[in-house]
Design a protein around this motif. Sequence first.
Motif, PDB file in Angstrom:
ATOM      1  N   VAL A  26       0.749  -1.430   0.066  1.00 10.42           N
ATOM      2  CA  VAL A  26      -0.035  -0.027   0.062  1.00 10.42           C
ATOM      3  C   VAL A  26       0.809   1.097   0.175  1.00 10.42           C
ATOM      4  CG1 VAL A  26      -2.029  -1.017   0.881  1.00 10.42           C
ATOM      5  CG2 VAL A  26      -0.308  -0.104   2.491  1.00 10.42           C
ATOM      6  N   GLY A  27       1.966   1.186   0.085  1.00  7.86           N
ATOM      7  CA  GLY A  27       3.016   2.321   0.174  1.00  7.86           C
ATOM      8  C   GLY A  27       4.330   1.887   0.975  1.00  7.86           C
ATOM      9  N   VAL A  28       5.195   3.047   0.818  1.00  2.24           N
ATOM     10  CA  VAL A  28       6.401   3.000   1.615  1.00  2.24           C
ATOM     11  C   VAL A  28       6.543   4.265   2.426  1.00  2.24           C
ATOM     12  CG1 VAL A  28       9.046   2.890   1.054  1.00  2.24           C
ATOM     13  CG2 VAL A  28       7.265   1.967  -0.584  1.00  2.24           C
ATOM     14  N   ASP A  29       6.978   4.006   3.552  1.00  2.00           N
ATOM     15  CA  ASP A  29       7.273   5.020   4.639  1.00  2.00           C
ATOM     16  C   ASP A  29       8.598   5.837   4.291  1.00  2.00           C
ATOM     17  OD1 ASP A  29       9.654   3.531   5.723  1.00  2.00           O
ATOM     18  OD2 ASP A  29       8.529   2.874   7.537  1.00  2.00           O
ATOM     19  N   VAL A  30       8.742   6.650   5.226  1.00  2.00           N
ATOM     20  CA  VAL A  30       9.909   7.760   5.120  1.00  2.00           C
ATOM     21  C   VAL A  30      11.278   7.103   4.905  1.00  2.00           C
ATOM     22  CG1 VAL A  30       8.542   9.826   5.769  1.00  2.00           C
ATOM     23  CG2 VAL A  30      10.015   8.346   7.410  1.00  2.00           C
ATOM     24  N   ASN A  31      11.409   5.857   5.599  1.00  2.00           N
ATOM     25  CA  ASN A  31      12.647   5.274   5.681  1.00  2.00           C
ATOM     26  C   ASN A  31      12.762   4.447   4.477  1.00  2.00           C
ATOM     27  OD1 ASN A  31      13.372   6.349   8.184  1.00  2.00           O
ATOM     28  ND2 ASN A  31      11.879   5.016   9.330  1.00  2.00           N
ATOM     29  N   THR A  33      10.740   1.682   3.883  1.00  2.00           N
ATOM     30  CA  THR A  33      10.173   0.508   4.491  1.00  2.00           C
ATOM     31  C   THR A  33       8.794   0.186   3.899  1.00  2.00           C
ATOM     32  OG1 THR A  33      11.358   0.610   6.516  1.00  2.00           O
ATOM     33  CG2 THR A  33       9.569  -1.099   6.377  1.00  2.00           C
ATOM     34  N   ALA A  34       8.512  -1.185   3.310  1.00  2.00           N
ATOM     35  CA  ALA A  34       7.332  -1.200   2.414  1.00  2.00           C
ATOM     36  C   ALA A  34       6.097  -1.484   3.611  1.00  2.00           C
ATOM     37  CB  ALA A  34       7.345  -2.518   1.787  1.00  2.00           C
ATOM     38  N   ILE A  35       5.109  -0.959   3.320  1.00  2.00           N
ATOM     39  CA  ILE A  35       3.983  -0.830   4.092  1.00  2.00           C
ATOM     40  C   ILE A  35       2.861  -2.028   3.453  1.00  2.00           C
ATOM     41  CG2 ILE A  35       1.952   0.359   5.173  1.00  2.00           C
ATOM     42  CD1 ILE A  35       3.838   2.905   4.799  1.00  2.00           C
ATOM     43  N   TYR A  36       2.303  -2.991   4.191  1.00  2.00           N
ATOM     44  CA  TYR A  36       1.427  -3.761   3.594  1.00  2.00           C
ATOM     45  C   TYR A  36       0.056  -3.609   4.244  1.00  2.00           C
ATOM     46  CZ  TYR A  36       5.893  -5.721   1.972  1.00  2.00           C
ATOM     47  OH  TYR A  36       7.033  -5.959   1.300  1.00  2.00           O
ATOM     48  N   GLY A  37      -0.852  -4.023   3.549  1.00  2.00           N
ATOM     49  CA  GLY A  37      -2.390  -3.885   3.955  1.00  2.00           C
ATOM     50  C   GLY A  37      -3.234  -4.502   3.332  1.00  2.00           C
ATOM     51  N   ARG A  38      -4.661  -4.124   3.552  1.00  2.00           N
ATOM     52  CA  ARG A  38      -5.715  -4.943   3.008  1.00  2.00           C
ATOM     53  C   ARG A  38      -5.965  -4.488   1.501  1.00  2.00           C
ATOM     54  NH1 ARG A  38     -10.559  -7.650   4.001  1.00  2.00           N
ATOM     55  NH2 ARG A  38     -12.286  -7.224   3.014  1.00  2.00           N
ATOM     56  N   TYR A  74       2.974 -10.877  -1.287  1.00  2.00           N
ATOM     57  CA  TYR A  74       2.071  -9.713  -1.312  1.00  2.00           C
ATOM     58  C   TYR A  74       1.749  -9.277  -2.925  1.00  2.00           C
ATOM     59  CZ  TYR A  74       6.248  -6.877  -2.615  1.00  2.00           C
ATOM     60  OH  TYR A  74       7.333  -6.321  -3.183  1.00  2.00           O
ATOM     61  N   ILE A  75       0.943  -8.622  -3.093  1.00  5.11           N
ATOM     62  CA  ILE A  75       0.469  -8.153  -4.368  1.00  5.11           C
ATOM     63  C   ILE A  75       0.867  -6.802  -4.606  1.00  5.11           C
ATOM     64  CG2 ILE A  75      -1.470  -7.647  -5.758  1.00  5.11           C
ATOM     65  CD1 ILE A  75      -2.980 -10.127  -4.358  1.00  5.11           C
ATOM     66  N   ASP A  76       1.617  -6.596  -5.621  1.00  7.72           N
ATOM     67  CA  ASP A  76       2.033  -5.140  -5.914  1.00  7.72           C
ATOM     68  C   ASP A  76       1.040  -4.673  -7.136  1.00  7.72           C
ATOM     69  OD1 ASP A  76       3.043  -2.954  -6.976  1.00  7.72           O
ATOM     70  OD2 ASP A  76       5.296  -3.744  -6.712  1.00  7.72           O
ATOM     71  N   TYR A  77       0.384  -3.670  -6.823  1.00  6.66           N
ATOM     72  CA  TYR A  77      -0.625  -3.589  -7.994  1.00  6.66           C
ATOM     73  C   TYR A  77       0.186  -3.193  -9.276  1.00  6.66           C
ATOM     74  CZ  TYR A  77      -3.902  -2.138  -3.996  1.00  6.66           C
ATOM     75  OH  TYR A  77      -4.627  -2.398  -2.940  1.00  6.66           O
ATOM     76  N   ARG A  78       1.210  -2.841  -9.261  1.00  9.26           N
ATOM     77  CA  ARG A  78       2.088  -2.416 -10.666  1.00  9.26           C
ATOM     78  C   ARG A  78       2.254  -3.833 -11.375  1.00  9.26           C
ATOM     79  NH1 ARG A  78       6.738   0.816  -8.084  1.00  9.26           N
ATOM     80  NH2 ARG A  78       6.501  -0.982  -6.903  1.00  9.26           N
ATOM     81  N   ARG A  79       2.281  -5.125 -10.529  1.00  9.19           N
ATOM     82  CA  ARG A  79       2.399  -6.150 -11.355  1.00  9.19           C
ATOM     83  C   ARG A  79       1.337  -7.092 -11.658  1.00  9.19           C
ATOM     84  NH1 ARG A  79       7.618  -8.850 -10.171  1.00  9.19           N
ATOM     85  NH2 ARG A  79       6.401 -10.761 -10.107  1.00  9.19           N
TER      86      ARG A  79
END
Length: 122
Positions: A26-31, A33-38, A74-79
């Motif tokens: 769902v995104g990447v934080d300022v560091n 680090t990948a953020i995963y979610g629903r 995980y699922i990456d929307y771009r893939r």
Amino acid sequence: ALSNEEILQNMLRKEHFDFDRDECLVGVDVNGTAIYGRCEIRRFPYCEGDTPHICFNRVNRQDKFWPDKNPYFYIDYRRIHCYPDIEGFTCSSCSPGRWCTPEGRCILDENMYSCWDDQLDS
């Protein structure tokens, strides 16, 4: 009109999806680090016409593992891609690895599991 869930079910002819088990990037934080979610299915492509099959091309995580040491995927929307209805075509649900139906998840080395119908009888 069909709901988003019904539209997704129509595209899942050669793929698997579970709201409770699958997670999306769902995104990447300022560091960094990948953020995963629903997963938000409205972000999935709409597969129709000559390319009616959705394929998630899940990617293995580096930071989360099952007790048997297989990574979570995980699922990456771009893939996510839509594919044609070709006889014998199978979706690459997991890359690397393969989808293991009895496990309901991606497995890196499917030889360690009874993932295929023809193995269940032996």
